[in-house]
Design a protein around this motif. Structure first.
Motif, short mmCIF file in Angstrom:
data_model
loop_
_atom_site.label_atom_id
_atom_site.label_comp_id
_atom_site.label_asym_id
_atom_site.label_seq_id
_atom_site.Cartn_x
_atom_site.Cartn_y
_atom_site.Cartn_z
N LYS A 77 -3.00 3.80 -4.99
CA LYS A 77 -3.26 3.00 -3.79
C LYS A 77 -2.07 2.11 -3.42
O LYS A 77 -1.88 1.76 -2.26
CB LYS A 77 -4.50 2.13 -3.97
CG LYS A 77 -5.78 2.90 -4.03
CD LYS A 77 -6.96 1.96 -4.18
CE LYS A 77 -8.26 2.74 -4.27
NZ LYS A 77 -9.42 1.84 -4.40
N HIS A 115 5.08 5.56 5.66
CA HIS A 115 5.75 4.93 6.81
C HIS A 115 6.18 3.49 6.48
O HIS A 115 7.27 3.07 6.84
CB HIS A 115 4.85 4.96 8.04
CG HIS A 115 4.47 6.35 8.46
ND1 HIS A 115 5.40 7.26 8.93
CD2 HIS A 115 3.29 7.00 8.42
CE1 HIS A 115 4.79 8.41 9.18
NE2 HIS A 115 3.50 8.28 8.88
N SER A 116 5.31 2.77 5.77
CA SER A 116 5.65 1.39 5.38
C SER A 116 6.80 1.38 4.38
O SER A 116 7.72 0.56 4.47
CB SER A 116 4.44 0.69 4.78
OG SER A 116 3.44 0.53 5.75
N PRO A 153 0.84 -1.20 0.00
CA PRO A 153 0.00 0.00 0.00
C PRO A 153 0.88 1.25 0.00
O PRO A 153 1.98 1.25 0.55
CB PRO A 153 -0.79 -0.11 1.31
CG PRO A 153 -0.78 -1.58 1.63
CD PRO A 153 0.54 -2.08 1.12
N SER A 154 0.40 2.32 -0.64
CA SER A 154 1.17 3.56 -0.73
C SER A 154 1.12 4.33 0.59
O SER A 154 0.45 5.35 0.72
CB SER A 154 0.63 4.43 -1.87
OG SER A 154 0.85 3.82 -3.10
N ASP A 155 1.83 3.79 1.57
CA ASP A 155 1.91 4.41 2.89
C ASP A 155 3.36 4.79 3.13
O ASP A 155 4.24 3.93 3.12
CB ASP A 155 1.43 3.41 3.96
CG ASP A 155 1.68 3.90 5.36
OD1 ASP A 155 1.19 4.99 5.70
OD2 ASP A 155 2.38 3.19 6.11
#
Length: 94
Positions: A62, A37-38, A33-35
């Motif tokens: 996304k 932090h990840s 996912p386009s996060d």
């Protein structure tokens, strides 16, 4: 780690041992996912290793593909990195 995952890593180690001279450049590919932090966690896992990391967001934004090209000393170190990043939420190793 479940039995299926363990068997996958055993096969991967055998294939890497038989097909590559070590140390060698290895290309990791992940989709997640386009996060931010990840994605930062993936980048941190390869920090100080001389890795070349590139990201590409999906059309919808996304998901993000993350490619990591890095020199690894042996097949076990490749597997150790896969295991290290496997706890990042939503990550899929390709």
């Amino acid at each position: 780690m479940d039995k299926k995952t363990e068997e996958f890593y055993i096969r991967l180690k055998e294939e890497l041992t038989n097909s590559t001279l070590w140390p060698s450049e290895y290309l990791y590919k992940f989709i997640m996912p386009s996060d931010i932090h990840s994605i930062a966690k993936v980048e941190a896992a390869f920090n100080n290793m001389g890795a070349v990391i590139s990201t590409q967001q999906s059309k919808t934004g996304k998901f993000t593909s993350v490619s990591v090209s890095v020199n690894m000393p042996n097949p076990q170190s490749v597997i150790d990195k896969y295991i290290e990043v496997s706890d990042i939420e939503g990550i899929i190793s390709l």
